[in-house]
Design an enzyme around this catalytic site. Sequence first.
Site, PDB file in Angstrom:
ATOM      1  N   GLU A  75       0.900  -0.580  -5.179  1.00 29.31           N
ATOM      2  CA  GLU A  75      -0.057   0.502  -5.405  1.00 29.31           C
ATOM      3  C   GLU A  75       0.774   1.775  -5.500  1.00 29.31           C
ATOM      4  O   GLU A  75       1.170   2.349  -4.488  1.00 29.31           O
ATOM      5  CB  GLU A  75      -1.063   0.610  -4.266  1.00 29.31           C
ATOM      6  CG  GLU A  75      -2.130   1.663  -4.536  1.00 29.31           C
ATOM      7  CD  GLU A  75      -2.551   2.464  -3.312  1.00 29.31           C
ATOM      8  OE1 GLU A  75      -3.550   3.187  -3.408  1.00 29.31           O
ATOM      9  OE2 GLU A  75      -1.873   2.388  -2.283  1.00 29.31           O
TER      10      GLU A  75
ATOM     11  N   ASP B 158       0.826  -1.205   0.000  1.00 33.61           N
ATOM     12  CA  ASP B 158       0.000   0.000   0.000  1.00 33.61           C
ATOM     13  C   ASP B 158       0.859   1.253   0.000  1.00 33.61           C
ATOM     14  O   ASP B 158       1.938   1.294   0.585  1.00 33.61           O
ATOM     15  CB  ASP B 158      -0.887  -0.020   1.249  1.00 33.61           C
ATOM     16  CG  ASP B 158      -1.816   1.169   1.328  1.00 33.61           C
ATOM     17  OD1 ASP B 158      -2.658   1.315   0.424  1.00 33.61           O
ATOM     18  OD2 ASP B 158      -1.690   1.958   2.284  1.00 33.61           O
TER      19      ASP B 158
END
EC number: 2.4.1.18
Length: 728
Positions: free
Chosen positions: A462, A409
């Site tokens: 990401e 993330d």
Amino acid sequence: MNVTSKPGELVPESDVAAIMRGTHGDPFRVLGMHGGGGAPLSVRVFAPQAAEVAVLGQGGKVLASLERIGAEGFFAGTVPGEEKFPYRLRFVSGPHEWEADDPYRFPEVLGELDEYLLGEGRHYQLYTRLGAHPAEIEGVQGVSFAVWAPNARRVSVVGAFNAWDGRRHPMRKRIGVGVWELFVPGLHTGDLYKYEILGPSGERLPLKSDPLSFAQEAPPATASVVHGLPEAEWHDAGWMQERESRQRRDAPISIYEVHAGSWRQGLDYDALAEELSAYVREMGFTHVEFLPISEHPFTGSWGYQPIGLFAPTARFGPPEGFARLVDRLHRDGIGVILDWVPAHFPSDAHGLANFDGTHLYDHADPRQGFHRDWNTQIYNFGRQEVANFLQASALFWLDRYHVDALRVDAVASMLYLDYSRNAGEWVPNRHGGRENLEAIDFLRGVNERVRLDHPGCITIAEESTAFPQVSRPVEDGGLGFGFKWNMGWMHDTLGYFRRDPIHRKHHQNDLTFGMVYAYSEDFVLPLSHDEVVHGKGSLIGQMAGDRWQKFANLRAYFGFMWAHPGKKLLFMGGEFAQEREWNHDASLDWHLLDDPSHAGMKRLVADLNREYRKRPALHRMDCDPEGFEWIDAGDSENSVLSFLRKAPGEKPVLAVCNLTPVVRSDYRIGVPEGGEWREILNSDAAIYGGSDVGNPGGLQAEEVSWHGRPASLRLTLPPLATIFVTPA
């Protein structure tokens, strides 16, 4: 002072006072058995809960009764013998009497190799040594605790077993590596514990959860739970053998993104194993990606502000339940991806913030260590112990829970020192630049360790910027990720489908521009949870037009997405056109499937997955420019675009998108070969809730050169639809 047989002189008064105050930093120098080698043996015990303490030898024989020194429960006395020996203690308090082994008679927990690897920052199985481990030492059952807190004056393990009294179980400090350790006899799996820490100035910090606990209390409670390394009965050998081939660049990868707490509320890990696995298998997705499972205090963070990086959240059951969930998915041929958050951590008092009274895990300078967007702390990736801690967390999930991939993330926030900061609010790197060189080295290190230690597992970034070579090998100068989310594609295409069809002819580039850079990375096309929160509405709600057009647009969009190069990701609810914006506190609106339009959307996604998996042309060359060919990207006036997906030795698939609500008859499109073709998927089919305009039966390619191809098809293009056509 000289040691004598007088109990009050067995230990300096200053040491006794420090033990009783709970400020002594070296309890093994004071407590336990001392002497031997010619010196008299003595035993010192701090037991404020007892009125009397006796030393027991073999067979429970009383060897000595210790004398109480002072009023706070410090006991000392000599015992017979010349060399140290195993012993037990008998405690008396009023009518109560009990026996226990003395924690301060046991040897060090960490070995020389542990110290060496910790010092090097290369203890990649850190979780096998730090944390709380049920163990047997010298024939005695108990729990071994170890925690990194190099700047602490004193660290104690506390729990109900000692009335949460930090004076009673102070730990031994391994000076060279800053780890505090203690074996506590008689503790068991399931016992609650925390660490009580005195900071560098002697200040008592809020009780801390164990950074390497394998289980935590269910929030809002915050204690760690004694739980050994996860052990599960695995039945997924078949999947594990095939995993590498299932996750390669040329494999079909279609990901169903899931928030475990709101897919269907009230399910524990075992119920999810049954219901989710069956559903994903029915829908044809190849993988499930879970929003972070790591324990996190704030449910509203969706898991993206974790504290327990080695503990599956207790919200859905014990750690073994999560292992059974993974095992069931694997047995059903479904891969498991976990969202993993090494970018930052929350400032909750029981967590990593100010852990030993210093900025141990983050930076002291808020320009480096504080993330204003999320009010979180940023890890100090340049500190080898912190990098080692995070690397071990990544490897832990792959090792102990058979997880197949980690979606990392907020990578962009890690890569750039000026991420979301204005001039003067960040500190340049040693070259004066904005790149976070320590974070780059950390990410490369994690990805290399995953590749070396767990072949077949992958990492997915990401990453929302144009940072180069995110998904290229480290040896070639890349970051080493397996795939990268294509945020640009998502932003452009979703923006296109929000537009009224009357204006789309001016924005055809939003659909075609992605192919300009489609092979600069190995991409995942994400329609993730981020696109259905914070007031954006649901996917169906973002589509242009009236209700019929919204459904038609979303079906056409899905068809375009599944035909486009790149692996697929869809957040739960999107597959049946959830109408309400996602709410983590509520289940998906499954009742919508009683409506044919929603049921049709679900069937379309299942059929798209089936075609994507079945036809090599749609997946084998996802990451290779030889697998794609524009037929006509320029018919913006009609908002039509067409392209081929190809794979060597396989039938090509022609995708045609008609993105206005107008039926286009006898629309000629060039194809690479003559003969018979057939329509294999039509997003406007009645079974999907469409108007059923299309091309039933066979299609004969005419020997009419068109679009630079030797043959062509005359097609009926349904309104707001995508069709797939292939040679018969």
